[in-house]
Scaffold this active site. Structure first.
Site, PDB file in Angstrom:
ATOM      1  N   ASP A  54       0.836  -1.207   0.000  1.00  0.00           N
ATOM      2  CA  ASP A  54       0.000   0.000   0.000  1.00  0.00           C
ATOM      3  C   ASP A  54       0.866   1.252   0.000  1.00  0.00           C
ATOM      4  OD1 ASP A  54      -2.922   1.057   0.568  1.00  0.00           O
ATOM      5  OD2 ASP A  54      -1.567   2.269   1.791  1.00  0.00           O
ATOM      6  N   TYR A  59       2.685  10.021  -0.640  1.00  0.00           N
ATOM      7  CA  TYR A  59       3.489   9.596   0.511  1.00  0.00           C
ATOM      8  C   TYR A  59       4.943  10.037   0.353  1.00  0.00           C
ATOM      9  CZ  TYR A  59      -0.376   6.637   2.127  1.00  0.00           C
ATOM     10  OH  TYR A  59      -1.583   6.173   2.574  1.00  0.00           O
ATOM     11  N   GLY A 221       0.826  -0.623  23.135  1.00  0.00           N
ATOM     12  CA  GLY A 221       0.958  -0.545  24.599  1.00  0.00           C
ATOM     13  C   GLY A 221       2.226   0.166  25.041  1.00  0.00           C
ATOM     14  N   ARG A 284       7.864   1.461  11.339  1.00  0.00           N
ATOM     15  CA  ARG A 284       8.933   2.419  11.023  1.00  0.00           C
ATOM     16  C   ARG A 284      10.282   1.728  10.974  1.00  0.00           C
ATOM     17  NH1 ARG A 284      11.828   5.381  14.240  1.00  0.00           N
ATOM     18  NH2 ARG A 284      10.632   4.655  16.037  1.00  0.00           N
TER      19      ARG A 284
END
Ligand SMILES: NC(=O)c1ccc[n+]([C@@H]2O[C@H](COP(=O)([O-])OP(=O)(O)OC[C@H]3O[C@@H](n4cnc5c(N)ncnc54)[C@H](OP(=O)(O)O)[C@@H]3O)[C@@H](O)[C@H]2O)c1
Length: 348
Positions: A54, A59, A221, A284
């Protein structure tokens, strides 16, 4: 182990259960992933069996597509390569760069093909409504692109359900190329697509992918553990623990992850996949990706799924709440509840 799903009813297009989000490929936005790390992320995803990419013209101002153009050379034919147009590579370029009209889509696709170094886009998404172009112009223009062979399949991203439904119906009745996909924001902390968009996608047979499946990082988390990320380094993330439902959701997620012996990100992605929405994984770093890939093949038990669904549920609102009440009483024909098999998919 990576599993594969058919994307869009009747297409025969097999995509991996995790898509790879490439918005972070590059650094022209001032944040993102350096090219060498982006290549490692890409290679690791493909080696794990991933085939669903994608990206978008916009981007990293075209850098994501440029990098992918280099990364895909050895495996192009094994990929379902999806990109988007609407916003343009450089939105500041000129007034024609940002639009869903026929001229912009042709120009954008030609630019994407050049940057991706390929001669076709497997799935072209309209990135978002531009507030001007009507669905007839858009769907006719997209149909022409398919007929030229530059694009194979079509989908809409970030459109309201009524506009997707209208676009799909117009294409069907006019014999134009059908829509096969829907792209929405979806995760344990963004479930409003449960109201209209997801039932519509099931009824119309649209394959569905969900962006920001980890809410921008909240559902790892890591912020509860005091770790760094978008929220600390860019002072901005897609979601934070801004209301009681999100707090309860993160509480439930951490408890389920602990009981299951896997990371919260794995639980979040697996929960989403089990609801029929393919997560567009945005990592990332390659370490983040490796962690997230563990969700491939992972299945939550029914009790854990229900706990997460209860904690994160949003009100469906009108008319759904009213119809759910009515169906308990007046909408059920007398004495037939046990004999009549109800359709499992929403009725169009
Ligand atoms: N159609 C659209 O309009 C649209 C909009 C947005 C995105 N998208 C697509 O969706 C993709 C994913 O979106 P997203 O990046 O917002 O997804 P996300 O999964 O919600 O967030 C990804 C971010 O969370 C953090 N993260 C991910 N995995 C982690 C892990 N295992 N441990 C710790 N931190 C982790 C990383 O940020 P940090 O490390 O910096 O904290 C990473 O950049 C994009 O690449 C793009 O392809 C589409």
């Amino acid at each position: 182990m990576m599993r594969y799903k058919l994307f869009g009813r009747g297409t025969g297009l097999r995509v991996s259960e995790l898509a790879l989000g490439c918005a972070t490929f590059g650094t022209r936005w001032g944040y993102g992933t350096e090219p060498a790390e982006a290549r490692r992320v890409f290679d690791t995803y493909v080696e794990a069996g991933g085939n669903f990419i994608d990206t978008a013209d916009t981007y990293q101002m075209g850098q994501s597509e440029e990098l992918l153009g280099e990364f895909i050379t050895h495996c192009r034919d094994a990929l379902v390569l999806a990109t988007k147009f609407t916003l343009g590579r450089d939105p500041a370029a000129d007034p024609l760069a940002v639009s869903n009209n026929r001229r912009s889509m042709v120009r954008s696709v030609e630019g994407s093909l050049r940057r991706l170094k390929t001669d076709r886009i497997d799935l072209l998404w309209v990135h978002m409504p531009d507030g001007v172009t009507c669905v007839e112009e858009m769907m006719r223009g997209l149909d022409t692109l398919v007929r030229t062979g530059k694009v194979l399949y079509l989908g809409l991203s970030n459109f309201p359900a009524w506009r997707v439904s209208r676009a799909a119906t117009i294409a069907e009745l006019r014999g134009w190329t059908p829509l096969i996909g829907l792209q929405v924001e979806y995760s344990l902390v963004e479930r409003t697509a449960d109201r209209e968009l997801l039932p519509m996608a099931r009824a119309l047979g649209l394959g569905t992918v969900g962006w920001s499946p980890l809410g921008g990082g909240l559902l790892t988390g890591k912020y509860r553990r005091g770790e760094e990320g978008r929220a600390t380094s860019f002072a901005r993330t897609i979601h934070s623990e801004s209301d009681p439902i999100k707090i309860a959701t993160v509480d439930a997620l951490l408890a389920v992850a602990d009981e299951s012996g896997v990371a919260p990100a794995v639980v979040s992605l697996a929960w989403m996949g089990a609801r029929g929405v393919i997560p567009i994984v945005g990592a990332r770093t390659v370490d983040q990706l490796r962690g997230n890939l563990l969700s491939a093949g992972f299945e939550l038990c029914a009790q854990h799924s229900a706990r997460l669904a209860d904690a994160s549920a949003v009100s469906l609102g009108f008319p759904h709440d009213m119809l759910a009440e009515e169906s308990k009483f007046r909408l059920r024909a007398p004495n037939t509840a046990d004999q009549v098999e109800l359709p499992s998919d929403p009725v169009a």
